[in-house]
Design an enzyme around this catalytic site. Structure first.
Site, PDB file in Angstrom:
ATOM      1  N   ARG A  51       0.798  -1.231   0.000  1.00 13.82           N
ATOM      2  CA  ARG A  51       0.000   0.000   0.000  1.00 13.82           C
ATOM      3  C   ARG A  51       0.827   1.277   0.000  1.00 13.82           C
ATOM      4  NH1 ARG A  51      -2.677  -3.834   1.651  1.00 13.82           N
ATOM      5  NH2 ARG A  51      -0.715  -4.313   2.656  1.00 13.82           N
ATOM      6  N   THR A  52       1.802   1.341   0.900  1.00  9.34           N
ATOM      7  CA  THR A  52       2.501   2.624   1.069  1.00  9.34           C
ATOM      8  C   THR A  52       3.237   2.998  -0.209  1.00  9.34           C
ATOM      9  OG1 THR A  52       2.736   2.028   3.388  1.00  9.34           O
ATOM     10  CG2 THR A  52       4.022   3.905   2.619  1.00  9.34           C
ATOM     11  N   LYS A  80      26.302  -3.254  -0.910  1.00  3.44           N
ATOM     12  CA  LYS A  80      27.766  -3.066  -0.970  1.00  3.44           C
ATOM     13  C   LYS A  80      28.267  -2.312   0.249  1.00  3.44           C
ATOM     14  CE  LYS A  80      27.090  -2.325  -5.880  1.00  3.44           C
ATOM     15  NZ  LYS A  80      26.970  -1.181  -6.801  1.00  3.44           N
ATOM     16  N   ARG A 101      11.244   3.843   3.445  1.00  2.00           N
ATOM     17  CA  ARG A 101      10.897   2.852   4.483  1.00  2.00           C
ATOM     18  C   ARG A 101      12.151   2.075   4.830  1.00  2.00           C
ATOM     19  NH1 ARG A 101       5.803  -1.188   4.536  1.00  2.00           N
ATOM     20  NH2 ARG A 101       4.854   0.781   5.147  1.00  2.00           N
ATOM     21  N   HIS A 129       4.952   5.481  11.686  1.00  2.00           N
ATOM     22  CA  HIS A 129       4.479   5.371  10.303  1.00  2.00           C
ATOM     23  C   HIS A 129       3.546   6.563  10.073  1.00  2.00           C
ATOM     24  CE1 HIS A 129       3.337   3.828   6.525  1.00  2.00           C
ATOM     25  NE2 HIS A 129       2.947   2.598   6.849  1.00  2.00           N
TER      26      HIS A 129
HETATM   27  N1   CP Z   1      -0.288  -0.139   5.794  1.00  2.00           N
HETATM   28  C1   CP Z   1       0.925  -0.364   5.258  1.00  2.00           C
HETATM   29  O1   CP Z   1       1.937   0.245   5.634  1.00  2.00           O
HETATM   30  O2   CP Z   1       0.922  -1.325   4.284  1.00  2.00           O
HETATM   31  P1   CP Z   1       2.190  -1.776   3.462  1.00  2.00           P
HETATM   32  O3   CP Z   1       3.163  -2.411   4.454  1.00  2.00           O
HETATM   33  O4   CP Z   1       1.694  -2.738   2.438  1.00  2.00           O
HETATM   34  O5   CP Z   1       2.820  -0.556   2.863  1.00  2.00           O
END
Ligand code: CP
Length: 307
Positions: A51-52, A80, A101, A129
């Site tokens: 999703r993100t 590396k 991320r 998050h």
């Molecule tokens: N909600 C969320 O962060 O989903 P993903 O890990 O799929 O990005």
């Protein structure tokens, strides 16, 4: 220049402005179709995501911009030995804004230290998050029309679930918000969430072990996945894996206007028989993620004087 590393980087007024912009984007998509023409978003994903990453990508495309990046640390020069700081500095040579991320808590903050472009924390380990929280806030706003006077049940892995930590930090800034923290003792929120966030805010909260105990009181029920990847042993994970499963039967005494949310992905926490219940909003929530990320990209580029 501004980054978004944690939810509290944004004032309440800025969150209001972001929500208002997302609402305008939903109403008038065509108005924003060329807003980021010529701009590039780099997505640096050192940890898996559906999703993100996809919603950031869709958001930038719908703003008329471009996207580059990687979705697997294994295909980057991190293999590396390149540091996060250098990787981010490089990406800033090729893009106007970065969504990152990383499995290590604080990695986006390290990256932001020398970055020439805005950094968005798209999830760092078990810490935070913030773009999920903005997604959650937009969902709550669209469903409830307010952030005040709500009772929110947070259920599942409250220890490792970074979305829960960020949402508590965000929601405890509003008036008369109450939390039911529904988890086995071993998976309750970390102590700092109690001592540094909930207690100073004056928000009422209760730590309970079953959702049945609080169901009739809830305005929002936020289910979460048991975070398998963050357990120290498979044995520990297996002990908790099906701790909570929301099904139709458990909703018998829930409010008619309850909002059921989940940041997704789900494993077993919500039975598919709940999906058709009009109170189930987790797929709308995922769609809201695209709109709020469009608003966030616009705001960060504006605040950085890049628009
Ligand atoms: N909600 C969320 O962060 O989903 P993903 O890990 O799929 O990005």
């Amino acid at each position: 220049m501004r980054h978004l590393l944690d939810t509290t980087d944004l004032s309440l007024q800025e969150i209001d402005e972001m929500i208002a912009l997302a609402m305008d984007i939903i109403e008038h998509k065509e108005k924003y179709a060329h807003y980021c023409q010529g701009k590039k978003l780099a997505t640096l994903f050192f940890e898996p995501s559906t999703r993100t990453r996809l919603s950031f990508t869709a958001a930038m495309y719908e703003l008329g911009g471009h996207v580059l990046g990687f979705d697997d640390a294994g295909s980057s020069s991190a293999t590396k030995g390149e540091s996060v700081e250098d990787t981010v500095r490089m990406a800033g040579c090729y893009a106007d804004i970065i969504a990152m991320r990383h499995p290590l808590e604080g990695a986006p903050r390290v990256g932001a230290y020398r970055s020439a472009v805005p950094i968005i924390n798209a999830g760092d380990g078990g810490h935070a998050h913030p773009t999920q929280t903005l997604t959650d806030l937009l969902t709550i706003y669209r469903e409830k029309g307010t952030f005040d006077n709500l009772t929110i049940g947070l259920c599942g892995d409250l220890k490792f679930g970074r979305t829960v930590h960020s949402l508590i930090k965000a929601m405890c800034r509003y008036k008369n918000v109450r939390f039911a923290l529904i988890a086995p003792k071993e998976l309750q929120v970390p102590d700092y969430i109690i001592s540094d966030v909930l207690e100073p805010s004056g928000c009422k909260y209760a730590q309970v072990e079953t959702m049945e105990a609080v169901m009739p009181d809830l305005d929002v029920l936020y289910m979460t996945r048991i975070q398998r990847e963050r357990f120290f042993s498979e044995e520990e994970y297996l002990k908790h894996k099906d701790a909570f499963i929301l099904d139709k039967k458990k909703l018998w005494n829930a409010k008619q206007d309850l909002t059921i949310m989940h940041p997704l992905p789900r494993v077993n926490e919500i039975s598919t028989d709940v999906d058709d219940d009009p109170r189930a909003k987790y797929f709308v929530q995922a769609l809201n993620g695209k709109y709020i990320r469009m608003a966030l990209i616009i705001k960060l580029l504006e605040w950085g004087g890049m628009m």
